[in-house]
Design an enzyme around this catalytic site. Sequence first.
Site, mmCIF file in Angstrom:
data_model
loop_
_atom_site.group_PDB
_atom_site.id
_atom_site.type_symbol
_atom_site.label_atom_id
_atom_site.label_comp_id
_atom_site.label_asym_id
_atom_site.label_seq_id
_atom_site.Cartn_x
_atom_site.Cartn_y
_atom_site.Cartn_z
ATOM 1 N N ASN A 234 2.655 -16.101 -14.544
ATOM 2 C CA ASN A 234 3.511 -16.214 -13.361
ATOM 3 C C ASN A 234 3.605 -17.662 -12.887
ATOM 4 O OD1 ASN A 234 3.417 -13.457 -13.644
ATOM 5 N ND2 ASN A 234 2.196 -13.080 -11.822
ATOM 6 N N ASP A 235 2.439 -18.281 -12.691
ATOM 7 C CA ASP A 235 2.445 -19.674 -12.233
ATOM 8 C C ASP A 235 2.852 -20.630 -13.348
ATOM 9 O OD1 ASP A 235 1.969 -20.032 -9.490
ATOM 10 O OD2 ASP A 235 -0.120 -19.450 -9.714
ATOM 11 N N GLU B 257 -2.556 -22.306 -15.952
ATOM 12 C CA GLU B 257 -1.353 -22.089 -15.144
ATOM 13 C C GLU B 257 -0.499 -23.343 -15.022
ATOM 14 O OE1 GLU B 257 -2.928 -19.507 -11.535
ATOM 15 O OE2 GLU B 257 -4.448 -20.912 -12.265
ATOM 16 N N ARG C 90 8.326 -19.181 -7.534
ATOM 17 C CA ARG C 90 8.195 -17.782 -7.958
ATOM 18 C C ARG C 90 8.511 -16.779 -6.862
ATOM 19 N NH1 ARG C 90 1.708 -16.940 -8.736
ATOM 20 N NH2 ARG C 90 2.247 -14.748 -8.582
ATOM 21 N N HIS D 57 0.811 -1.209 0.000
ATOM 22 C CA HIS D 57 0.000 0.000 0.000
ATOM 23 C C HIS D 57 0.846 1.262 0.000
ATOM 24 C CE1 HIS D 57 -4.080 -1.833 1.288
ATOM 25 N NE2 HIS D 57 -4.046 -1.593 0.002
ATOM 26 N N ARG E 123 -9.162 -9.891 -8.487
ATOM 27 C CA ARG E 123 -8.740 -10.810 -7.425
ATOM 28 C C ARG E 123 -9.813 -10.831 -6.344
ATOM 29 N NH1 ARG E 123 -4.522 -7.184 -8.337
ATOM 30 N NH2 ARG E 123 -2.712 -8.022 -9.450
ATOM 31 N N CYS F 191 -3.218 -12.843 -18.256
ATOM 32 C CA CYS F 191 -3.381 -11.929 -17.122
ATOM 33 C C CYS F 191 -2.177 -11.965 -16.192
ATOM 34 C CB CYS F 191 -4.662 -12.230 -16.353
ATOM 35 S SG CYS F 191 -4.759 -13.903 -15.673
ATOM 36 N N ARG G 106 -12.042 -13.638 -11.071
ATOM 37 C CA ARG G 106 -11.339 -14.885 -10.772
ATOM 38 C C ARG G 106 -11.874 -15.413 -9.452
ATOM 39 N NH1 ARG G 106 -5.024 -14.726 -9.575
ATOM 40 N NH2 ARG G 106 -5.790 -13.822 -7.634
#
Length: 545
Positions: free
Chosen positions: A459-460, A436, A470, A183, A291, A507, A328
Amino acid sequence: VAAGVREGVPGSPGSAVGPIWTLPASVLAPVERSGATVDEAIAALATAAAQLTELAATRSAAGAGEEGEIFSMQSAMAQDPALATAVREAAKGGADGVAALIAAGEAQAALLASLPDEYLAARAADIRDVASRAARILAGTTIPLPGRPVILVADDLPPSVSAEIPREHLIGIALRAGSRTAHAVILARAAGIPCIVAARDLEVDGSLDGVEAILDGAAGTLKLAPSSGDLASVTAAQQKGAADSARRAGLRGRPVVLSGGSRVHLYANIGSAEDAARAVAVGADGVGLLRSEFLLLDREAPPDEREQTRAFTKIFEVLGSGLPLTLRLADIGGDKEIPYLRLPHEANPFLGVRGYRLAMIKDRPDLRALFASQVGAALRAAAATSGVLRIMAPMISVRAEVDDLLALVAAVRADLTGRGETDAAAYPAAIGIMIEVPAAALTVADLATGLDFVSIGTNDLTQYAMAADRINPALVALQDAAAPGVVALLRAVAEGAAKGGVEVGVCGELAGTVSGAKLLTGIGIYELSMDPAAIDEVREGLLGA
């Protein structure tokens, strides 16, 4: 201090020149006040909650809705009974009120910090911030202010601490810890403050105080004691950066059509209504990844369908009826520890019960109900706003999981009909899955029946294809989504999607760079979803290709 460069990870773009000021360590770890009771500690949490609520209102009134949402979320953390319980547990070991607050904050933060999802793991800093604020209230300590424009250096920067530093005095931020989705970084981007994170060699002991430096948020570097030539270069770079931003902003609203005539849709990855507003502001074509886990954290029980409906409705309203929203379903499990779900510890969590696999556990109807509530809430929100809805399931490997997903959606529609919510029950929604797992990448044509789209989580997919954790920094060289083996899988997905008659998109992080976007469109993938901050640059890069 000799001239040199401290390298980190880009957080917020832009550059800044000025003296370094180190945030005192006492701000992050307040001095223990002997004699403070646990009841005083609980009262300090209530005071912290009130302060954070006031901060949220002040920021929102000033038009900084994203900042207001962050502080509102922190206020909710301060009021969470789970944190109060953790404080009381820590006090049982003999800790006084201040020490109990800090210990409780660390315990709660550790659960979040262990998550492999960078965005969710970054919330650990927020719970530490809440506990530290309460501890400062209890100990009677205050935050020192720099008194002049500075580049702030710290191990980490809690959001509420940054809020108390006058904006005109905070021209740059360099953190030894942190992540791009913390944040502190989100706030820095919103305020236009250059920021770098994860600068592991950065001195945070005060030895750099007063040293002139150049912070480059895009390159992820902090250059100490720069030469006159360095200063001239950064001035030129700042001028170029301003010109680049203005030029790219001028392209918003222009369709991305490649030289061969193919249209590319640039979607946004988001985690809140505030992120959705950022996406709209930069001209995103929709949301390629919401998400949904943002609704599951920092609480003692899962949200009910009504609460989720309200949250999804707010996002649809921000997007408007024409932009698609891709929800998702909960991507949790394995080492993503959400205590109230009571998921068992796994020795090899990345290869464990993750994502949609949770919905298929025979003796956990509560988990299936959680996924069903997400689908029901999304259909109700879409129907109420005439939104364009897409629902996708994470961690799909085999056909049986696709069949189960389709059955779940059908069962939710039947339930809505039984409740008299016929508009929601019949509302159209595209159904898709995330690719993935290499096995899924190689069998997309078989998985496609009954689906409308697939979305690649690079990513995965990279992690599994390269056998490279990762989140392990020692394996960074192997975490390359452009590696030949990964590209071969990407091609297989594109070919399988074409054969199966479904849309295909990406994505993962690969889509958020110009080079990655060109690689993907070259393969024949024309739906790219990324952080809203990357859209302007990717759009320009593709239009100029």
